[in-house]
Design a protein around this motif. Structure first.
Motif, PDB file in Angstrom:
ATOM      1  N   GLU A  67      14.075 -26.301  18.343  1.00 31.51           N
ATOM      2  CA  GLU A  67      13.111 -27.170  17.554  1.00 31.51           C
ATOM      3  C   GLU A  67      13.547 -28.154  16.785  1.00 31.51           C
ATOM      4  O   GLU A  67      12.726 -29.245  16.821  1.00 31.51           O
ATOM      5  CB  GLU A  67      12.584 -26.008  16.747  1.00 31.51           C
ATOM      6  N   ASN A  68      14.407 -28.193  16.232  1.00 31.78           N
ATOM      7  CA  ASN A  68      15.006 -29.324  15.378  1.00 31.78           C
ATOM      8  C   ASN A  68      15.638 -30.375  15.946  1.00 31.78           C
ATOM      9  O   ASN A  68      15.747 -31.468  15.641  1.00 31.78           O
ATOM     10  CB  ASN A  68      15.767 -28.841  14.209  1.00 31.78           C
ATOM     11  N   GLN A  69      16.022 -30.287  17.429  1.00 32.51           N
ATOM     12  CA  GLN A  69      16.954 -31.077  18.189  1.00 32.51           C
ATOM     13  C   GLN A  69      16.548 -30.975  19.450  1.00 32.51           C
ATOM     14  O   GLN A  69      17.223 -30.738  20.535  1.00 32.51           O
ATOM     15  CB  GLN A  69      18.242 -30.763  18.082  1.00 32.51           C
ATOM     16  N   PRO A  70      15.114 -31.217  19.654  1.00 39.30           N
ATOM     17  CA  PRO A  70      14.748 -31.271  21.186  1.00 39.30           C
ATOM     18  C   PRO A  70      15.341 -32.147  22.009  1.00 39.30           C
ATOM     19  O   PRO A  70      15.586 -31.737  23.526  1.00 39.30           O
ATOM     20  CB  PRO A  70      13.061 -31.653  20.836  1.00 39.30           C
ATOM     21  N   GLY A  71      15.650 -33.377  21.699  1.00 42.08           N
ATOM     22  CA  GLY A  71      16.373 -34.192  22.908  1.00 42.08           C
ATOM     23  C   GLY A  71      17.974 -33.795  23.088  1.00 42.08           C
ATOM     24  O   GLY A  71      18.098 -33.737  24.239  1.00 42.08           O
ATOM     25  N   ALA A  72      18.491 -33.286  22.119  1.00 44.69           N
ATOM     26  CA  ALA A  72      19.742 -32.740  22.375  1.00 44.69           C
ATOM     27  C   ALA A  72      19.811 -31.579  23.209  1.00 44.69           C
ATOM     28  O   ALA A  72      20.620 -31.268  24.197  1.00 44.69           O
ATOM     29  CB  ALA A  72      20.370 -32.560  21.081  1.00 44.69           C
ATOM     30  N   TYR A  73      18.598 -30.663  22.807  1.00 44.05           N
ATOM     31  CA  TYR A  73      18.343 -29.446  23.666  1.00 44.05           C
ATOM     32  C   TYR A  73      18.193 -29.673  25.075  1.00 44.05           C
ATOM     33  O   TYR A  73      18.924 -29.079  25.931  1.00 44.05           O
ATOM     34  CB  TYR A  73      17.217 -28.427  23.018  1.00 44.05           C
ATOM     35  N   GLN A  74      17.232 -30.598  25.239  1.00 47.49           N
ATOM     36  CA  GLN A  74      17.184 -30.982  26.769  1.00 47.49           C
ATOM     37  C   GLN A  74      18.216 -31.420  27.407  1.00 47.49           C
ATOM     38  O   GLN A  74      18.438 -31.025  28.501  1.00 47.49           O
ATOM     39  CB  GLN A  74      15.808 -32.126  26.796  1.00 47.49           C
ATOM     40  N   LEU A  75      19.248 -32.123  26.814  1.00 44.67           N
ATOM     41  CA  LEU A  75      20.347 -33.043  27.442  1.00 44.67           C
ATOM     42  C   LEU A  75      21.256 -31.824  27.783  1.00 44.67           C
ATOM     43  O   LEU A  75      21.984 -31.848  28.668  1.00 44.67           O
ATOM     44  CB  LEU A  75      20.992 -33.771  26.334  1.00 44.67           C
ATOM     45  N   LEU A  76      21.313 -30.841  27.024  1.00 45.88           N
ATOM     46  CA  LEU A  76      22.386 -29.338  27.110  1.00 45.88           C
ATOM     47  C   LEU A  76      21.730 -28.689  28.220  1.00 45.88           C
ATOM     48  O   LEU A  76      22.635 -27.972  29.011  1.00 45.88           O
ATOM     49  CB  LEU A  76      22.667 -28.775  25.805  1.00 45.88           C
ATOM     50  N   PHE A  77      20.414 -28.275  28.047  1.00 41.28           N
ATOM     51  CA  PHE A  77      20.002 -27.252  29.068  1.00 41.28           C
ATOM     52  C   PHE A  77      19.149 -27.526  29.946  1.00 41.28           C
ATOM     53  O   PHE A  77      18.346 -26.673  30.706  1.00 41.28           O
ATOM     54  CB  PHE A  77      19.422 -25.918  28.049  1.00 41.28           C
ATOM     55  N   GLU A  78      18.601 -28.758  29.998  1.00 43.58           N
ATOM     56  CA  GLU A  78      17.501 -29.025  31.111  1.00 43.58           C
ATOM     57  C   GLU A  78      18.063 -30.206  32.021  1.00 43.58           C
ATOM     58  O   GLU A  78      17.197 -31.062  32.245  1.00 43.58           O
ATOM     59  CB  GLU A  78      16.263 -29.536  30.338  1.00 43.58           C
ATOM     60  N   ARG A  79      19.339 -30.090  32.208  1.00 43.45           N
ATOM     61  CA  ARG A  79      19.815 -31.137  33.103  1.00 43.45           C
ATOM     62  C   ARG A  79      21.108 -30.766  33.818  1.00 43.45           C
ATOM     63  O   ARG A  79      21.842 -29.784  33.320  1.00 43.45           O
ATOM     64  CB  ARG A  79      20.346 -32.695  32.547  1.00 43.45           C
ATOM     65  N   PRO A  80      21.732 -30.977  34.884  1.00 39.05           N
ATOM     66  CA  PRO A  80      22.997 -30.440  35.353  1.00 39.05           C
ATOM     67  C   PRO A  80      24.034 -30.674  34.389  1.00 39.05           C
ATOM     68  O   PRO A  80      24.194 -31.660  33.613  1.00 39.05           O
ATOM     69  CB  PRO A  80      22.925 -31.237  36.719  1.00 39.05           C
TER      70      PRO A  80
END
Length: 193
Positions: free
Chosen positions: A105-118
């Motif tokens: 929640e606090n780092q949504p862009g970082a979260y996406q980078l880690l878990f929503e890309r290969p």
């Protein structure tokens, strides 16, 4: 290269609209990669010449891997800080899941980078974050490491689903908060024989 189309006669706009939607869907059927910033963009943001970036990173892939590793380190730190290591396993599991959701929640862009890309090294790599599964697996009762890893992966899938949907669908009609939703799913997994 796309074929050149002949101009349609008036009154065929709905057919063209349907073809455009179909073409867009065809293009979107393949997974889309979340693009990392280019080396030039990073150099600009750092106030240095692009050549300075190349002194530290030989390629975009090398920089992407370093970014991914650093973000996983930050996530590990958040989990370490939240983990009451002397507590019972279920309390520790709650604390880790809460910390994971807080981080997403606090780092949504970082979260996406880690878990929503290969993973940055592709399918041949185990990736720099898979040790997080082992952290969950160690909290599970019993002594079957293979079953624990499988359950830990299911737990991560459930919590990731909650985290990702909360990032992308914040206005959905959520019945409860993210922690309650995640724990309801995890409790179901832990209750399975």
């Amino acid at each position: 290269m796309a074929e050149t189309r002949q101009r349609r006669a008036r009154g065929q706009g709905e057919q063209l609209r349907a073809e455009l939607v179909s073409a867009a869907i065809d293009l979107l059927l393949q997974p889309q990669s979340l693009a990392a910033p280019s080396l030039r963009a990073i150099a600009r943001a750092s106030g240095v010449a692009p050549s300075a970036v190349y002194m530290h990173f030989a390629s975009q892939d090398e920089l992407n891997y370093a970014v991914t590793a650093e973000l996983f380190d930050r996530l590990r730190t958040a989990l370490d800080t939240a983990d009451p290591v002397d507590a019972a396993p279920d309390r520790r599991m709650h604390a880790l899941l809460d910390a994971y959701l807080n981080w997403s929640e606090n780092q949504p862009g970082a979260y996406q980078l880690l878990f929503e890309r290969p993973d940055p090294l592709g399918s041949e790599s185990q990736g720099p974050g898979l040790d997080l599964l082992d952290r969950i697996a160690r909290l599970l009762p019993g002594d079957d490491p293979e079953a624990h890893r499988a359950t830990a992966l299911r737990i991560w899938c459930a919590v990731h689903g909650v985290a990702s949907l909360r990032v992308h669908k914040p206005t959905a009609p959520w019945a409860s908060d993210a922690r309650a939703d995640a724990w309801a799913l995890v409790s179901g997994l832990l209750a399975e024989p």
